[in-house]
Design a protein around this motif. Structure first.
Motif, mmCIF file in Angstrom:
data_model
loop_
_atom_site.group_PDB
_atom_site.id
_atom_site.type_symbol
_atom_site.label_atom_id
_atom_site.label_comp_id
_atom_site.label_asym_id
_atom_site.label_seq_id
_atom_site.Cartn_x
_atom_site.Cartn_y
_atom_site.Cartn_z
ATOM 1 N N SER A 1 0.816 -1.217 0.000
ATOM 2 C CA SER A 1 0.000 0.000 0.000
ATOM 3 C C SER A 1 0.847 1.263 0.000
ATOM 4 O O SER A 1 0.350 2.326 -0.321
ATOM 5 N N SER A 2 2.122 1.172 0.356
ATOM 6 C CA SER A 2 2.932 2.383 0.415
ATOM 7 C C SER A 2 3.604 2.710 -0.915
ATOM 8 O O SER A 2 3.984 3.842 -1.140
ATOM 9 N N VAL B 1 -0.374 14.187 -9.705
ATOM 10 C CA VAL B 1 -0.660 13.146 -8.707
ATOM 11 C C VAL B 1 -0.687 13.756 -7.310
ATOM 12 O O VAL B 1 -1.573 13.465 -6.508
ATOM 13 N N PRO C 1 3.478 3.552 -4.752
ATOM 14 C CA PRO C 1 2.469 4.107 -5.663
ATOM 15 C C PRO C 1 2.534 3.422 -7.028
ATOM 16 O O PRO C 1 2.983 4.002 -8.006
ATOM 17 N N TRP C 2 2.095 2.204 -7.079
ATOM 18 C CA TRP C 2 2.286 1.390 -8.279
ATOM 19 C C TRP C 2 1.723 2.020 -9.542
ATOM 20 O O TRP C 2 2.466 2.284 -10.484
ATOM 21 N N ILE D 1 7.343 8.939 -7.601
ATOM 22 C CA ILE D 1 6.023 9.210 -7.011
ATOM 23 C C ILE D 1 6.041 8.895 -5.518
ATOM 24 O O ILE D 1 5.494 9.643 -4.707
ATOM 25 N N TRP D 2 6.676 7.808 -5.146
ATOM 26 C CA TRP D 2 6.806 7.469 -3.718
ATOM 27 C C TRP D 2 7.498 8.614 -2.980
ATOM 28 O O TRP D 2 7.061 9.042 -1.916
ATOM 29 N N LYS E 1 -3.987 14.109 -4.482
ATOM 30 C CA LYS E 1 -3.958 13.449 -3.175
ATOM 31 C C LYS E 1 -4.169 14.404 -2.017
ATOM 32 O O LYS E 1 -4.380 13.982 -0.904
ATOM 33 N N SER F 1 0.259 5.013 -10.372
ATOM 34 C CA SER F 1 0.690 6.359 -10.750
ATOM 35 C C SER F 1 2.181 6.384 -11.098
ATOM 36 O O SER F 1 2.604 7.116 -11.992
ATOM 37 N N LYS G 1 5.287 11.832 -2.781
ATOM 38 C CA LYS G 1 4.184 11.686 -1.819
ATOM 39 C C LYS G 1 4.667 11.903 -0.392
ATOM 40 O O LYS G 1 3.904 12.298 0.468
#
Length: 158
Positions: free
Chosen positions: A14-15, A149, A17-18, A85-86, A153, A20, A89
């Motif tokens: 879940s952590s 992205v 960001p596959w 992206i990870w 969020k 996106s 975020k």
């Protein structure tokens, strides 16, 4: 039962960001590839050849189809996109992070250029300029995707 809106799962699945990250990496990689292919077609500088060059990988045939080499390039771009992206975020600043990754990835010219006789030399100023411009463009596209992205969020302020 835990409240997932207040305490989202911290698992790796879940952590990361596959989706996106994959889309961001794919779009950025395609833009870079098409840019360098156009530069090579217009100027003769072998920067697209350098982008796809995998002569140095042991065990692979000396010449592979362009589509396969481009798919490998996109695979690397997708990995970068997921990481990017990870990162965004967690830390924000999507445009500067994207441009930074683009600039850093342009430094790959230094170890890649000497690995094949099919690509520009380390002292080819034109090739270095085009390569760097392409990777800054790659970073800008990362940044724009990350900005989109990141904006999606954020919670709406009322």
């Amino acid at each position: 039962m835990p409240d997932t809106t207040r305490h989202p799962s911290r698992s790796l699945k879940s952590s990361l960001p596959w989706l996106s990250g994959i889309i961001t990496g794919w779009i950025s990689g395609v833009v870079l590839g098409f840019f360098l292919k156009a530069v090579q077609a217009l100027t003769g500088e072998k920067v697209y050849t350098l982008l796809l060059n995998i002569d140095f990988v042991p065990g692979l045939p000396p010449h592979l189809p362009e589509w396969f080499e481009f798919a490998l390039h996109l695979g690397v771009s997708v990995v970068i996109g997921i990481f990017y992206i990870w990162w965004v975020k967690r830390s924000g600043h999507p445009l500067s992070r994207g441009l930074g990754l683009g600039a850093v990835s342009s430094l790959l010219y230094i170890p890649l250029a000497p690995l094949s006789s099919r690509v520009p030399d380390l002292n080819d100023a034109g090739a270095i300029l085009y390569w760097t411009a392409g990777h800054i463009l790659f970073g800008a596209v990362l940044g724009l995707c990350g900005k989109y992205v990141h904006a999606k969020k954020r919670p709406l302020v009322q």
